[in-house]
Design a protein around this motif. Structure first.
Motif, mmCIF file in Angstrom:
data_model
loop_
_atom_site.group_PDB
_atom_site.id
_atom_site.type_symbol
_atom_site.label_atom_id
_atom_site.label_comp_id
_atom_site.label_asym_id
_atom_site.label_seq_id
_atom_site.Cartn_x
_atom_site.Cartn_y
_atom_site.Cartn_z
ATOM 1 N N UNK A 70 0.842 -1.187 0.000
ATOM 2 C CA UNK A 70 0.000 0.000 0.000
ATOM 3 C C UNK A 70 0.883 1.245 0.000
ATOM 4 N N UNK A 71 0.577 2.186 -0.870
ATOM 5 C CA UNK A 71 1.243 3.483 -0.863
ATOM 6 C C UNK A 71 0.477 4.408 0.079
ATOM 7 N N UNK A 72 1.195 5.290 0.770
ATOM 8 C CA UNK A 72 0.536 6.145 1.756
ATOM 9 C C UNK A 72 0.897 7.610 1.544
ATOM 10 N N UNK A 73 -0.043 8.460 1.932
ATOM 11 C CA UNK A 73 0.197 9.899 1.998
ATOM 12 C C UNK A 73 -0.414 10.380 3.308
ATOM 13 N N UNK A 74 0.019 11.550 3.782
ATOM 14 C CA UNK A 74 -0.457 12.067 5.062
ATOM 15 C C UNK A 74 -1.066 13.439 4.888
ATOM 16 N N UNK A 75 -2.107 13.707 5.676
ATOM 17 C CA UNK A 75 -2.736 15.022 5.691
ATOM 18 C C UNK A 75 -3.132 15.334 7.137
ATOM 19 N N UNK A 76 -3.004 16.586 7.528
ATOM 20 C CA UNK A 76 -3.373 16.984 8.878
ATOM 21 C C UNK A 76 -4.880 17.074 9.053
ATOM 22 N N UNK A 77 -5.385 16.907 10.279
ATOM 23 C CA UNK A 77 -6.834 17.003 10.527
ATOM 24 C C UNK A 77 -7.433 18.326 10.055
ATOM 25 N N UNK A 78 -6.688 19.436 10.155
ATOM 26 C CA UNK A 78 -7.200 20.742 9.743
ATOM 27 C C UNK A 78 -7.484 20.807 8.248
ATOM 28 N N UNK A 79 -6.730 20.024 7.461
ATOM 29 C CA UNK A 79 -6.887 20.057 5.998
ATOM 30 C C UNK A 79 -7.837 18.990 5.486
ATOM 31 N N UNK A 80 -8.363 18.177 6.396
ATOM 32 C CA UNK A 80 -9.211 17.050 5.993
ATOM 33 C C UNK A 80 -10.647 17.528 5.773
ATOM 34 N N UNK A 81 -10.925 17.965 4.555
ATOM 35 C CA UNK A 81 -12.250 18.447 4.200
ATOM 36 C C UNK A 81 -12.314 18.712 2.719
ATOM 37 N N UNK A 82 -13.456 19.151 2.236
ATOM 38 C CA UNK A 82 -13.597 19.447 0.817
ATOM 39 C C UNK A 82 -13.335 18.232 -0.040
ATOM 40 N N UNK A 83 -12.407 18.366 -0.991
ATOM 41 C CA UNK A 83 -12.085 17.269 -1.893
ATOM 42 C C UNK A 83 -11.210 16.219 -1.225
ATOM 43 N N UNK A 84 -10.603 16.530 -0.081
ATOM 44 C CA UNK A 84 -9.679 15.591 0.538
ATOM 45 C C UNK A 84 -10.396 14.412 1.179
ATOM 46 N N UNK A 85 -11.618 14.635 1.642
ATOM 47 C CA UNK A 85 -12.279 13.536 2.340
ATOM 48 C C UNK A 85 -13.044 12.588 1.419
ATOM 49 N N UNK A 86 -12.878 12.742 0.101
ATOM 50 C CA UNK A 86 -13.511 11.784 -0.803
ATOM 51 C C UNK A 86 -12.493 10.791 -1.364
ATOM 52 N N UNK A 87 -11.325 10.722 -0.738
ATOM 53 C CA UNK A 87 -10.376 9.668 -1.099
ATOM 54 C C UNK A 87 -11.016 8.313 -0.819
ATOM 55 N N UNK A 88 -10.631 7.325 -1.600
ATOM 56 C CA UNK A 88 -11.299 6.026 -1.476
ATOM 57 C C UNK A 88 -10.882 5.280 -0.208
ATOM 58 N N UNK A 89 -9.614 5.356 0.158
ATOM 59 C CA UNK A 89 -9.118 4.664 1.350
ATOM 60 C C UNK A 89 -8.534 5.676 2.328
ATOM 61 N N UNK A 90 -9.102 5.736 3.533
ATOM 62 C CA UNK A 90 -8.699 6.735 4.520
ATOM 63 C C UNK A 90 -8.431 6.050 5.854
ATOM 64 N N UNK A 91 -7.340 6.447 6.497
ATOM 65 C CA UNK A 91 -7.026 5.986 7.854
ATOM 66 C C UNK A 91 -6.970 7.206 8.760
ATOM 67 N N UNK A 92 -7.883 7.266 9.734
ATOM 68 C CA UNK A 92 -7.955 8.401 10.654
ATOM 69 C C UNK A 92 -7.367 7.993 12.004
ATOM 70 N N UNK A 93 -6.341 8.731 12.432
ATOM 71 C CA UNK A 93 -5.636 8.460 13.681
ATOM 72 C C UNK A 93 -5.937 9.569 14.677
#
Length: 327
Positions: A70-93
């Motif tokens: 699996x390839x991974x990318x990271x995003x901060x909670x503040x940026x998790x919205x709009x087009x970012x939250x429609x990614x197909x696979x998401x891991x929320x920590x």
């Protein structure tokens, strides 16, 4: 943490409206085998990020080039919205009052798999992640397998045209890009020419056949001998007398037990080559024990794609194999 809770609450409300005239979930975006991790940058660069990258970064068996599961990318909670939250696979920590782990489908978009991992501190989060990492990886891969199969269903081949599939009594969801190379009634070879990048000179290939079941305890031990015999008989090189497909002798294939269509099966991943030639690549083989008809049904997919990564090609072949239905 509060921001993550707010995001999750909004998602539950949004998801509860699906099926009404007011809201429709958007279509998810993202490549297969890709996960977006929602966590703080400080966590991502620390021990937690290392644990995630090491687990997801385990190499796919049998590929010529090193490629992670699996390839991974990271995003901060503040940026998790709009087009970012429609990614197909998401891991929320996140941190919470207790340790927790759960999986939700189609929260912000569809198809989508969102996995939540919570702990009381960094060490606790790492503990929970390590405890469930196999289940997490399996959930993302299974989701992408299903998504790929659904794409193929929309453009699948009419299987009644293939003598071998009719004789053997087996079906798959195979996209129409595959063309017949050989169809004897006992052996089927389909090929898809790859069209993008350097791989446009390459191909994805499917082989289907059945052999008698002689001794169930020896099935896994005989897989390589069987595929070498089939390669010599059916997969010739430029000189059929001296060139034909074999299992690469310098690489030991990996075989594991699994189930296909509810039946015991063996998955083998390794590398093929053409004897006395320079062609080579990865293969994935499923040998399914069909006790009802005292036989082994074999699906093999192999890729020839010089100079490019091959994880995505083998993954498509895996998705086709796992659509198998035996009559």
């Amino acid at each position: 943490m509060k921001k993550i809770i707010v995001i999750f609450s909004i998602a539950l409300f949004f998801n509860s409206c699906v099926g009404t005239d007011k809201f429709v979930l958007r279509t998810s975006l993202g490549k297969v085998n890709k996960v977006m991790v929602v966590t703080k940058a400080s966590d991502w660069t620390g021990d937690l990020g290392t644990a995630i990258r090491n687990s997801f970064g385990e190499l796919v068996v049998g590929l010529p080039q090193p490629e992670p599961m699996l390839s991974v990318s990271q995003i901060g909670p503040n940026a998790f919205g709009g087009m970012m939250n429609i990614s197909r696979n998401i891991l929320i920590i996140g941190e919470g009052e207790k340790e927790d782990f759960y999986i939700k489908k189609n929260v912000y978009a569809q198809p989508q798999t969102v996995i939540y991992v919570y702990g009381t501190d960094d060490a606790s989060i790492i503990k929970v992640f390590n405890e469930y990492k196999k289940e997490i990886i399996s959930a993302y891969i299974s989701s992408d397998i299903l998504m790929t199969q659904n794409i193929f269903k929309a453009k699948q081949l009419e299987l009644s045209q293939f003598k071998t599939l009719q004789e053997i009594g087996v079906s798959f969801t195979i996209p129409k890009e595959y063309k017949t190379v050989d169809d004897t009634g006992e052996f089927l070879w389909l090929r898809q020419h790859l069209k993008s990048g350097i791989a446009k000179t390459g191909s994805n290939n499917i082989l289907v056949y059945a052999i008698p079941l002689e001794e169930e305890l020896e099935v896994s031990e005989n897989i390589i001998a069987v595929r070498n015999r089939i390669g010599k008989k059916h997969i010739p090189g430029s000189d059929p007398e001296t060139m034909y497909m074999i299992t690469e002798e310098a690489y030991t294939p990996h075989t594991s037990e699994t189930f296909l269509d509810g039946k015991k099966a063996f998955e083998t991943r390794g590398k093929w080559e053409v004897k006395n030639d320079f062609m080579a690549g990865p293969f994935i083989n499923y040998s399914v024990v069909d006790k009802a008809r005292n036989r082994i049904v074999v699906f093999e997919g192999f890729t020839y794609a010089p100079s490019v990564n091959k994880r995505a090609f083998i993954f498509e072949l895996e998705a086709i194999a796992k659509s198998m239905k035996i009559q």
